[in-house]
Design an enzyme around this catalytic site. Structure first.
Site, PDB file in Angstrom:
ATOM      1  CG  HIS A 143      -1.747   1.228   1.357  1.00 22.32           C
ATOM      2  ND1 HIS A 143      -2.762   1.531   0.467  1.00 22.32           N
ATOM      3  CD2 HIS A 143      -1.715   2.243   2.258  1.00 22.32           C
ATOM      4  CE1 HIS A 143      -3.322   2.666   0.814  1.00 22.32           C
ATOM      5  NE2 HIS A 143      -2.712   3.122   1.895  1.00 22.32           N
ATOM      6  CE  LYS A 164      -0.331   6.015   1.538  1.00 23.34           C
ATOM      7  NZ  LYS A 164      -1.242   6.285   2.667  1.00 23.34           N
ATOM      8  CG  ASP A 182      -5.102   2.137  -3.199  1.00 26.11           C
ATOM      9  OD1 ASP A 182      -4.929   2.450  -2.005  1.00 26.11           O
ATOM     10  OD2 ASP A 182      -5.949   1.315  -3.565  1.00 26.11           O
ATOM     11  NE  ARG A 248      15.660  18.625  15.213  1.00 26.10           N
ATOM     12  CZ  ARG A 248      15.421  19.645  16.027  1.00 26.10           C
ATOM     13  NH1 ARG A 248      15.066  19.414  17.291  1.00 26.10           N
ATOM     14  NH2 ARG A 248      15.519  20.880  15.602  1.00 26.10           N
TER      15      ARG A 248
END
Length: 318
Positions: A143, A164, A182, A248
């Site tokens: 997916h 998305k 999808d 980060r």
């Protein structure tokens, strides 16, 4: 993960480039081919059947054909008896060479498809190996959205509703190309390469909440889509919360395993005000730089280490 097989009839009916014609064994067209390797039975025809790969497609080139057609009838009968004592899925003669009648008779009796092709042996093996590699590659469904950004195949993943498809739509509007939305079909073509594609039914379509089903090729043009793409990066979109820890510095190199292949993974926090498409574009360009051996995070870390080391020396002169 699934390991698909194909019927012999698939090679005969769906790949015109092979130029196959059926001579005998029509009842065996449902025989399954489960491996991409082929076998040329040259040595086996002389009587040496140790390690004989009988479960592969048997290819008779000029050498094999010349050998069996030069044998006297009694020798050929013995060769056929030994050869057809194994369970075979199909036999193919190249260069348009016609097999001896004893081969035709045995193939018809045992329901082993016997085919010929006018294509040369070398070219035929190259063609059929490519077909089998693609058809029999391990595969899975995932997916997400697969999109090409600056030449990098990026699989956007994340929970349903995280954004998305909307992110991909913005990237397409910026000139990048959609591969699948999808459900992404992923195939492993080698030990380190994954190819993503889309089913024929869903190809070139996207589903956007509030708009419904869109045909991306019709809206943005043929240059906005492609049928398949090498997957080089996974970007997982995650809803931002204070208790989640995100990288980060870029010094970490997390990966995600797909079909036994480790793919670089980037976790991107999603919250109002963040421009996710431009983050994806930057990630794609950064991935291209990493492929060229340039890692900004490591270079900065090295500069910082040198700076701290230099400061330590200045504070503590010998």
């Amino acid at each position: 993960m699934s390991m698909p097989g194909i019927n012999v009839s698939n090679l005969l009916n769906e790949h015109e480039e092979l130029g196959l014609r059926l001579l005998a064994g029509e009842k065996g067209l449902t025989n399954r081919i489960n491996m991409s390797e082929i076998n040329r039975p040259g040595l086996s025809l002389t009587g040496f059947y140790e390690s004989f790969a009988h479960d592969r497609i048997q290819i008779f080139g000029k050498g094999e054909w010349a050998y069996i057609t030069s044998r006297i009838p009694e020798d050929l009968k013995n060769i056929a008896a030994d050869f057809f004592s194994f369970h075979l899925n199909c036999i193919i003669f190249t260069h348009g060479n016609m097999p001896p009648s004893i081969f035709t008779e045995n193939c018809e009796r045992l329901a082993i498809p016997l085919m010929i092709s006018d294509v040369s042996t070398h070219k035929f093996i190259t063609l059929i190996s490519g077909i089998l590699d693609r058809s029999l590659a391990p595969r899975t469904m995932r997916h997400g959205v697969l999109i090409e950004v600056f030449g990098i195949g990026i699989l956007l993943s994340g929970k349903s509703g995280v954004g998305k498809s909307e992110t991909a739509l913005e990237l397409i509007e910026r000139g990048h190309r959609l591969v699948a939305d999808d459900m992404v079909e992923i195939r492993r073509l080698s030990e380190s390469y994954l190819i993503g594609t889309c089913s024929d039914l869903l190809r070139h379509h996207m589903e956007i909440r509030g708009l419904g089903i869109l045909n991306i090729k019709d809206i943005f043009g043929i240059g906005s889509v492609r049928d398949h793409k090498l997957i080089e990066l996974i970007i997982r979109l995650e809803e931002w919360t204070e208790d989640k820890d995100f990288d980060r510095t870029g010094l970490e190199n997390p990966t995600e395993e797909l079909l036994g292949v480790q793919i670089p993974l980037i976790r991107v926090p999603v919250k109002p005000g963040r421009n996710i498409p431009i983050i994806v574009e930057t990630a794609a360009m950064n991935q291209r730089l990493r492929k060229l051996g340039k890692n900004a995070a490591q270079e900065f870390n090295q500069k910082l280490s040198n700076y701290l080391q230099q400061g330590k020396v200045e504070r503590n002169p010998p």
